[in-house]
Design an enzyme around this catalytic site. Structure first.
Site, PDB file in Angstrom:
ATOM      1  N   SER A 199       0.846  -1.185   0.000  1.00  0.00           N
ATOM      2  CA  SER A 199       0.000   0.000   0.000  1.00  0.00           C
ATOM      3  C   SER A 199       0.879   1.233   0.000  1.00  0.00           C
ATOM      4  O   SER A 199       2.001   1.208   0.530  1.00  0.00           O
ATOM      5  CB  SER A 199      -0.893   0.017   1.244  1.00  0.00           C
ATOM      6  OG  SER A 199      -1.513   1.279   1.419  1.00  0.00           O
ATOM      7  N   TYR A 212      -1.485  -0.896  10.555  1.00  0.00           N
ATOM      8  CA  TYR A 212      -1.638  -1.176   9.129  1.00  0.00           C
ATOM      9  C   TYR A 212      -0.473  -0.585   8.342  1.00  0.00           C
ATOM     10  O   TYR A 212       0.138  -1.259   7.503  1.00  0.00           O
ATOM     11  CB  TYR A 212      -2.959  -0.602   8.620  1.00  0.00           C
ATOM     12  CG  TYR A 212      -3.151  -0.741   7.129  1.00  0.00           C
ATOM     13  CD1 TYR A 212      -3.561  -1.949   6.578  1.00  0.00           C
ATOM     14  CD2 TYR A 212      -2.928   0.338   6.272  1.00  0.00           C
ATOM     15  CE1 TYR A 212      -3.744  -2.081   5.197  1.00  0.00           C
ATOM     16  CE2 TYR A 212      -3.106   0.211   4.907  1.00  0.00           C
ATOM     17  CZ  TYR A 212      -3.512  -0.992   4.370  1.00  0.00           C
ATOM     18  OH  TYR A 212      -3.674  -1.120   3.016  1.00  0.00           O
TER      19      TYR A 212
END
Length: 334
Positions: A199, A212
């Site tokens: 990501s 995350y």
């Protein structure tokens, strides 16, 4: 050291501050010009060589984790369109079978399904290894991921210790173990593709998505190290770092930051299908990519900003997202 350099600069320019600032301006402009030129070359390279990889030649099967929704499902379907048989791995047997049926009907390839809940940790990998045995796997897409339900402070996450361990198992343990299981046969055949879906949130710290963001940073460094170690053995390890894609996982964050009930695909927030096709076309062209041209533009722009500005931007967006989600949750309770 820094003081010595500064003193030398002062001695050279003396009191002529205009010359000093001219030099700073020249260096800055040169750096920006270099960065822009480098990225233009990357874009041109993409358009020349996009889609040049024949995944069937790497192996007759591809394994895709987290393949019942979003980017994973889109990757599985796109690889099937390119003639590769697909092993789908996810936690819902019903959804797996549904996607498998779709793929076989649309692309006329073989499929297999493996039911696995990656949040459980190490206990499931012996079974996965056994079910993959004997398949000529040329492509591994480590897509399975887990994000926060909404932006939140580290200590405010409900049942945080259990939740964070699940997140680490899904985002870190899964990519590590699946690569460990699948890659030895690739090395033996001296060809293979490992595609890790990280990501853009792993490129710089994203507050209020702390665990995350840290997990995705792990995936980036893991990918780059694997590429360095095994490139000479015929393996290409590509790290893909999307910004927002309209998926079930990113939707709560998109909705919150836009303060909108519905987010439709757009230029900078593509559908999973659009994103997966572009990202697969980039394989063999770039081993470190945002995967989609508009996301590459975003990545280039962000990379030119000073760290302090990026930090403030990230915190501002996170606070905005958290506030919007708390407001939405409060309205639902009323």
């Amino acid at each position: 050291m820094a003081c010595s350099v500064l003193n030398n600069v002062i001695n050279v320019f003396g009191k002529d501050s205009s010359a000093y600032f001219a030099m700073i301006g020249f260096v800055t402009a040169s750096y920006i010009a270099f960065k822009v030129a480098f990225n233009v070359i990357k874009i041109l390279k993409y358009f020349v060589f996009a889609g040049s990889t024949n995944f069937k030649k790497l192996g007759s099967w591809a394994v895709v984790t987290g393949s019942t929704d979003g980017i994973g499902k889109a990757y599985a379907k796109e690889l099937a369109e390119r003639g590769v048989n697909i092993v789908l791995i996810s936690r819902s047997e019903a959804k797996l079978q549904e996607v498998a049926n779709e793929i076989e009907k649309e692309s006329k390839v073989q499929t297999r399904i493996i039911v696995a809940d990656f949040s459980k940790g190490l206990e499931l990998y012996d079974s996965i290894r056994e079910q993959l045995a004997g398949l000529e796997i040329g492509t591994l897409v480590n897509n399975v991921g887990m994000n926060y339900p909404f932006h939140n402070y580290f200590l405010d996450v409900a049942d945080r210790e259990e939740y964070f361990m699940k997140m680490i198992n899904v985002n870190v343990t899964a990519v590590t173990m699946m690569t460990s299981i699948v890659m030895p046969a690739m090395v033996e055949r001296k060809k293979g593709a490992v595609i890790n879906i990280s990501s853009a949130g792993g490129l710089y710290p994203v507050p209020l998505l702390t665990v995350y963001s840290a997990c995705k940073a792990y995936e980036i460094f893991f990918s780059r190290c694997i590429q360095s170690e095994y490139e000479s053995k015929g393996i290409i390890c590509q790290c893909v770092m999307p910004y927002f894609v309209v998926t079930n996982m990113s939707m709560p964050l998109l909705v919150a930051t836009k303060k909108s009930k519905i987010v439709k695909p757009s230029l900078f927030e593509p559908s999973p299908t659009t994103y997966a096709k572009a990202a697969l076309d980039s394989f063999g062209v770039s081993d470190f990519t945002n995967g989609y041209w508009a996301h590459n533009v975003q990545g280039t722009a962000m990379g030119m900003l000073p760290e302090g500005i990026v930090k403030k931007m990230m915190m501002g967006m996170a606070e905005k997202g958290r506030k919007a989600n708390l407001e939405n949750m409060s309205k639902k309770k009323e």
